[in-house]
Design a protein around this motif. Structure first.
Motif, PDB file in Angstrom:
ATOM      1  N   VAL A  11     111.590  28.109-100.729  1.00  0.00           N
ATOM      2  CA  VAL A  11     111.356  29.210-101.055  1.00  0.00           C
ATOM      3  C   VAL A  11     112.936  30.279-101.382  1.00  0.00           C
ATOM      4  O   VAL A  11     113.650  29.887-100.629  1.00  0.00           O
ATOM      5  CB  VAL A  11     110.338  30.091-100.304  1.00  0.00           C
ATOM      6  N   THR A  12     112.891  30.968-102.226  1.00  0.00           N
ATOM      7  CA  THR A  12     114.078  31.637-102.435  1.00  0.00           C
ATOM      8  C   THR A  12     114.094  33.263-102.814  1.00  0.00           C
ATOM      9  O   THR A  12     115.241  33.826-102.922  1.00  0.00           O
ATOM     10  CB  THR A  12     114.946  30.985-103.981  1.00  0.00           C
ATOM     11  N   PHE A  32     119.611  25.743 -96.355  1.00  0.00           N
ATOM     12  CA  PHE A  32     120.802  25.881 -96.175  1.00  0.00           C
ATOM     13  C   PHE A  32     121.818  25.120 -96.842  1.00  0.00           C
ATOM     14  O   PHE A  32     123.008  25.043 -96.249  1.00  0.00           O
ATOM     15  CB  PHE A  32     121.082  26.500 -94.782  1.00  0.00           C
ATOM     16  N   TYR A  33     121.293  24.008 -97.530  1.00  0.00           N
ATOM     17  CA  TYR A  33     122.373  23.167 -98.069  1.00  0.00           C
ATOM     18  C   TYR A  33     122.963  23.594 -99.491  1.00  0.00           C
ATOM     19  O   TYR A  33     122.233  23.727-100.336  1.00  0.00           O
ATOM     20  CB  TYR A  33     121.569  21.903 -98.532  1.00  0.00           C
ATOM     21  N   SER A  42     123.012  34.084 -96.893  1.00  0.00           N
ATOM     22  CA  SER A  42     122.689  34.821 -95.722  1.00  0.00           C
ATOM     23  C   SER A  42     121.779  35.963 -96.055  1.00  0.00           C
ATOM     24  O   SER A  42     120.883  36.265 -95.308  1.00  0.00           O
ATOM     25  CB  SER A  42     123.901  35.036 -94.989  1.00  0.00           C
ATOM     26  N   ASP A  43     122.153  36.619 -97.031  1.00  0.00           N
ATOM     27  CA  ASP A  43     121.492  37.853 -97.575  1.00  0.00           C
ATOM     28  C   ASP A  43     120.199  37.653 -97.833  1.00  0.00           C
ATOM     29  O   ASP A  43     119.110  38.311 -97.392  1.00  0.00           O
ATOM     30  CB  ASP A  43     122.290  38.643 -98.468  1.00  0.00           C
ATOM     31  N   ARG A  47     116.437  38.830 -96.186  1.00  0.00           N
ATOM     32  CA  ARG A  47     115.364  39.217 -96.647  1.00  0.00           C
ATOM     33  C   ARG A  47     114.017  38.556 -96.704  1.00  0.00           C
ATOM     34  O   ARG A  47     113.011  39.246 -96.449  1.00  0.00           O
ATOM     35  CB  ARG A  47     115.839  39.668 -98.451  1.00  0.00           C
ATOM     36  N   ILE A  48     114.073  37.450 -96.772  1.00  0.00           N
ATOM     37  CA  ILE A  48     112.885  36.473 -96.818  1.00  0.00           C
ATOM     38  C   ILE A  48     112.363  36.465 -95.324  1.00  0.00           C
ATOM     39  O   ILE A  48     111.219  36.751 -95.258  1.00  0.00           O
ATOM     40  CB  ILE A  48     113.196  35.033 -97.170  1.00  0.00           C
ATOM     41  N   VAL A  49     113.174  36.395 -94.454  1.00  0.00           N
ATOM     42  CA  VAL A  49     112.669  36.553 -92.967  1.00  0.00           C
ATOM     43  C   VAL A  49     112.015  37.598 -92.755  1.00  0.00           C
ATOM     44  O   VAL A  49     110.944  37.529 -91.885  1.00  0.00           O
ATOM     45  CB  VAL A  49     113.665  36.084 -92.162  1.00  0.00           C
ATOM     46  N   ARG A  50     112.342  38.982 -93.181  1.00  0.00           N
ATOM     47  CA  ARG A  50     111.976  40.048 -92.979  1.00  0.00           C
ATOM     48  C   ARG A  50     110.484  40.203 -93.575  1.00  0.00           C
ATOM     49  O   ARG A  50     109.776  41.140 -93.107  1.00  0.00           O
ATOM     50  CB  ARG A  50     112.960  41.221 -93.154  1.00  0.00           C
TER      51      ARG A  50
END
Length: 225
Positions: A11-12, A32-33, A42-43, A47-50
């Motif tokens: 997911v992006t 992260f590859y 990282s940004d 945003r995704i994790v939040r």
């Protein structure tokens, strides 16, 4: 019920992540590859994790990454799991993140490699939480759309839960589950409109197909039991 967990990998965007979670995905893969078309910064990861609901796991995907860097990334983003593509057992403990080593499978020797890897990690006191089996495509690491050898994997027990990846789609994942009986399934390209961009209809259909196949297996188990 025979539960089969679902991971939507690569997911992006926060919107993709939230939609997949709302469809019932148990975990989402953050790539992260740097060489991957699904690589996120990282940004983007922040945003995704939040955006994730509380019971949806974020899993980082790493290829030949240094163990210390994997641990640091997992801590930074609160990853519930780390999926690593590397031939060598880890030199450190990824806990509290669950370690999911990934293997590309093409013949019986590939299965022996997995067993040897698991045995080595057990001896070191760092057993993986599960192993992921993917299709083998020379020069490629995951997300290729090529189907893994289900007939080879049927009945394979690595000693830890098995997650099946490799060429899964909404159309074939039910057959894959019935053939391999995995603990979980992992999909990237099979639910995409284009590399790195998820198709909402395919994501929804994939999760529904997994749940239907799992329910079918549960019914079979009740009858046979």
């Amino acid at each position: 019920m025979h539960l089969v967990r679902v991971k939507i990998c690569g997911v992006t965007t926060p919107a993709e992540a939230r939609f997949a979670a709302d469809c019932g995905a148990d975990a989402l893969g953050l790539n992260f590859y740097p060489k991957s078309s699904r690589f996120i910064t990282s940004d983007q990861a922040t945003r995704i994790v939040r955006e994730l609901p509380p019971f949806t796991a974020a899993v980082g995907v790493f290829v030949e990454a240094d163990d210390i860097d994997v641990v640091a990334t997992a801590a930074r983003f609160g990853l519930r799991g780390v999926q690593t593509y590397t031939a060598d057992p880890p030199r450190t403990d990824f806990h509290p993140a669950a370690h999911i080593p990934a293997f590309r499978v093409n013949d019986a020797s590939s299965l022996a490699t997995i067993r040897d890897f698991v045995a080595a990690t057990l001896s070191a006191g760092r057993p993986p939480a599960a192993v992921l089996v993917d299709s083998f495509v020379a020069g490629e690491i995951g997300g290729t759309g090529h189907v893994a050898p289900w007939e080879l994997l049927a009945g394979f027990d690595p000693g830890v839960p098995l997650i099946l990846a490799g060429g899964l789609t909404p159309e074939n994942v039910g057959d894959a589950i019935r053939a391999v009986r995995p603990w979980g399934v992992d999909v990237a390209s099979g639910v995409e409109a284009s590399p790195g961009r998820k198709d909402r209809g395919k994501v929804r259909a994939f999760v529904q197909a997994v749940r239907a196949a799992a329910a079918e297996l549960a019914a079979e188990n009740r009858v046979s039991g």
